[in-house]
Scaffold this active site. Structure first.
Site, PDB file in Angstrom:
ATOM      1  CB  CYS A 162      -0.978  -0.039   1.164  1.00  0.00           C
ATOM      2  SG  CYS A 162      -1.981  -1.531   1.097  1.00  0.00           S
ATOM      3  CG  HIS A 296      -1.855   4.480   5.469  1.00  0.00           C
ATOM      4  ND1 HIS A 296      -1.890   4.338   4.104  1.00  0.00           N
ATOM      5  CD2 HIS A 296      -1.918   3.210   5.971  1.00  0.00           C
ATOM      6  CE1 HIS A 296      -1.958   3.042   3.794  1.00  0.00           C
ATOM      7  NE2 HIS A 296      -1.976   2.345   4.910  1.00  0.00           N
ATOM      8  CG  HIS A 330      -6.471   0.915   1.925  1.00  0.00           C
ATOM      9  ND1 HIS A 330      -5.616   1.538   1.041  1.00  0.00           N
ATOM     10  CD2 HIS A 330      -5.677   0.286   2.836  1.00  0.00           C
ATOM     11  CE1 HIS A 330      -4.366   1.297   1.392  1.00  0.00           C
ATOM     12  NE2 HIS A 330      -4.377   0.538   2.470  1.00  0.00           N
TER      13      HIS A 330
END
Lengths: 403, 264
Positions: A162, A296, A330
């Site tokens: 990620c 994040h 996400h």
């Protein structure tokens, strides 16, 4: 580092195709998350699915690249005149002087997941129409992009889960500084697949409702998909005359590894702290000079607790921050690129986007977490991207007129 | 634009190639190349839990990376890393796809976190304690060239030592049939920005249109062609020959890497 200019950029995610739709969704606080109806998935979760991906037609001469991830890439490249900007850059610099640096986590793995359902009963062989290299392989999206534009310069996929499409800025910056290329297509593309949905489910990290980053009751993430691209160029000579005030510049990058655990962050956030500090150091900025942090903020217990602690320690309560994953989900390997574009919109439009879905802020996290949009001049922003394997990357962007 | 770096340590592991010192005489033709299955050492540096969970690509990169770093008499903890592989953990990928095509899709957490392309980098940092930046790349058959180019730009632009870990491991069937990497193979290089007493060779690199060099030994040439990480073998061959030279390393269909090598 010398700042670099994001001369063009675009993003396509569940909140919209291109910049206008993305900005409108942010202004209207609209989420793209909806109950998951993807493929045959039987999990009670929500996803940020991009509408119309499978209607995208890959050009016939690139048919071997046809898979959901490359369809999403092409859909993204078609927005905001990005493809035209690349063609213009080719005219200006030459096809061999433009690099391609794209991030993806799962690439076209969906193509292989589907192929495994069609194995030959007798031999176990995969169907003959399955093309591993151009679809499943991690390089596929960069290879598709360079062939689509006829680029002949360096090309690579960064695949560090990620943080992938945040770290592409670093590889591109170095290759430009080394003089190998004059411009770079950077960004990230990740698309829905069963591996990530069932994988995060196995870790107990998938929320059954739209994810609530930094909420006291947060209980996991929502997966999304996105394609985000930027064209990086050197800052022109005499930037005051040759660059508009709202041009977006890359000012700093920080990277680190946790060296702790494959799927849990370091409990004290040592690695993410190093990444944020290094980005500040590279840009020559103090924490107080950052106007907004795009966190994040995955909405897992662990990530937000650790990230929040570090941000609070480094920036105090004074810096507005939010996670936009409540809107987009996400988007994994595309998250760094997508959130870089959201940061660019924040800089150009003076909009600090609220974190959606969050009702009760975690009282343990002492932050100016935005529950409502805020409109104010924005000069410099920081974006965090962390990932499995303990990989961390922080990027700092600034508005040319205030940098 | 020319990129210059100094090789301070080399790690090598592959079919019939057990480490760099013993492989030099094979690469230089003094001893015959006899392919045999790659033997991956147990990753003793990992904590027991991680050791149990580690697949071939983790064992391979720990072996080659630590060999190169030991040869350079450095500590891995301080070195940024570049991992470049044409694929991830193939066995793990197959197991996941098989489960997802079955009636029971509940893949295990370990399977999932081992599915990321940066698995080897993650385990590497846990094993070595390196909290440094790690770039994790893929460029399919061009992965060696892409990794070397990234490593060289880090050395030159960031003025830092670095360890490059180029590696590949095989897929089992049925993926093996569509991506036939025959065995595990890895090259690791420690690269430095300045010449030190430890430097084995100076390398400079340019992008070129020229075709990639082939290896004269047919078995070694077959290895070079069948495993992307082995596309770096012509560089090691020149070093093993103990002669200055030029080689063109394979990279993308549109561009290759022209290397000049000066031995010390």
């Amino acid at each position: 580092m010398n700042p670099l200019w994001l001369s063009h950029f675009t993003a396509t995610s569940s909140i919209g195709r291109g910049l206008d739709q993305t900005l409108a969704a942010l202004c209207q606080r609209r989420t793209g998350l909806a109950p998951c109806t993807f493929d045959t998935v039987d999990l009670a979760t929500v996803v940020g699915e991009v509408a119309g991906v499978d209607e995208v037609r890959i050009p016939a001469h690139l048919a071997e690249f046809d898979c959901r991830n490359n369809r999403l890439a092409l859909l993204g490249l078609m927005q905001d005149g990005f493809a035209e900007a690349v063609h213009a850059a080719i005219k200006k610099f030459g096809a061999q002087r433009i690099g391609v640096f794209l991030g993806t986590s799962t690439s076209g793995i969906l193509q292989t997941e589907l192929a495994y359902r069609r194995r030959n009963h007798a031999t176990g062989a995969l169907p003959v129409d399955f093309i591993y290299g151009a679809t499943h392989n991690t390089f596929s999206v960069a290879d598709f992009t360079r062939h689509y534009f006829g680029l002949t310069g360096p090309a690579v996929v960064v695949s560090s889960a990620c943080s992938s499409s945040a770290k592409v800025f670093s590889s591109a910056q170095r290759m430009m500084a080394a003089g190998l290329i004059d411009a770079a297509i950077v960004g990230g593309v990740d698309s829905l697949c069963l591996t990530t949905l069932y994988g995060f489910n196995s870790l107990g990290l998938l929320s059954e409702q739209a994810c609530r980053p930094y909420d006291a009751q947060r209980n996991g993430l929502s997966i999304g998909e996105a394609a985000a691209f930027a064209l990086l160029e050197s800052v022109p000579e005499h930037p005051r005359e040759n660059l508009s005030n709202d041009a977006v510049l890359l000012l700093g990058i920080g990277e680190s590894s946790d060296a702790y655990h494959m799927s849990s962050p370091h409990p004290d956030g040592l690695g993410s702290r190093m990444a944020m500090q290094d980005a500040l150091k590279m840009s020559g900025l103090r924490p107080s000079e950052i106007d907004y942090i795009n966190l994040h903020g995955t909405a897992t217990q662990n990530n937000d607790a650790v990230e929040g602690k570090v941000v609070s320690a480094l920036f105090g309560q004074a810096t507005p921050c939010s996670s936009t994953k409540g809107a987009t989900g996400h988007t994994l390997g595309a998250a760094g690129g997508l959130e870089a574009v959201i940061c660019a919109l924040a800089l150009q439009h003076g909009l600090l986007p609220a974190g959606l879905n969050t009702q009760n802020l975690d009282p343990a996290l002492d932050l100016d977490y935005l529950l409502d949009n805020r409109e104010q001049p924005v000069a410099r922003v920081l974006s965090n991207s962390f990932g499995f394997g303990g990989t961390n990357c922080s990027l700092i962007f600034g508005r040319a007129g205030s940098a | 634009m020319t990129l210059t770096a100094y090789i301070e340590g080399i790690g090598l592991l592959g079919p019939g190639l057990t480490d760099w010192p013993s492989s030099q005489s094979i690469l230089s033709g003094q001893q015959p190349y006899q392919p045999s299955k790659t033997i991956l050492p147990s990753p003793v540096l990992l904590p027991a839990a991680e050791r149990r969970r580690s697949g071939a690509i983790v064992k391979l990169t720990l072996a080659t990376g630590l060999e190169a770093i030991a040869a350079a008499r450095l500590d891995a903890i301080s070195l940024p890393s570049v991992f470049s592989a044409s694929g991830g953990d193939g066995e793990n990928c197959h197991a996941i796809c098989e489960m997802l095509a079955s009636d029971d899709r509940q893949i295990s957490p370990t399977r999932f976190h081992n599915s990321v392309h940066n698995t080897a980098s993650g385990y590497w940092s846990i094993a070595t304690g390196a909290m440094t930046a790690s770039s994790v790349l893929c460029a399919f058959d061009a992965s060696f060239g892409a990794g070397l180019l990234e490593a060289l730009t880090q050395v030159v632009v960031d003025n830092t030592r670095i360890v490059l870990l180029a590696c590949d491991t095989p897929y089992p069937e049925p993926l093996y049939k569509v991506r036939s990497i025959p065995d595990a193979f890895g090259i690791a290089l420690v690269l430095a920005p300045e010449r030190s007493a430890k430097a084995l060779a100076k390398i400079t690199a340019n992008l070129t249109d020229a075709s990639a060099d082939r290896l004269a030994d047919t078995a070694l040439e077959s290895l070079r062609l069948s495993i992307p990480a082995a596309r770096g073998l012509p560089l090691l061959h020149t070093i093993a020959m103990q002669q200055d030279g030029h080689v063109v390393l394979d990279y993308l269909d549109s561009t290759r890497l022209a290397m000049a090598i000066t031995l010390y």
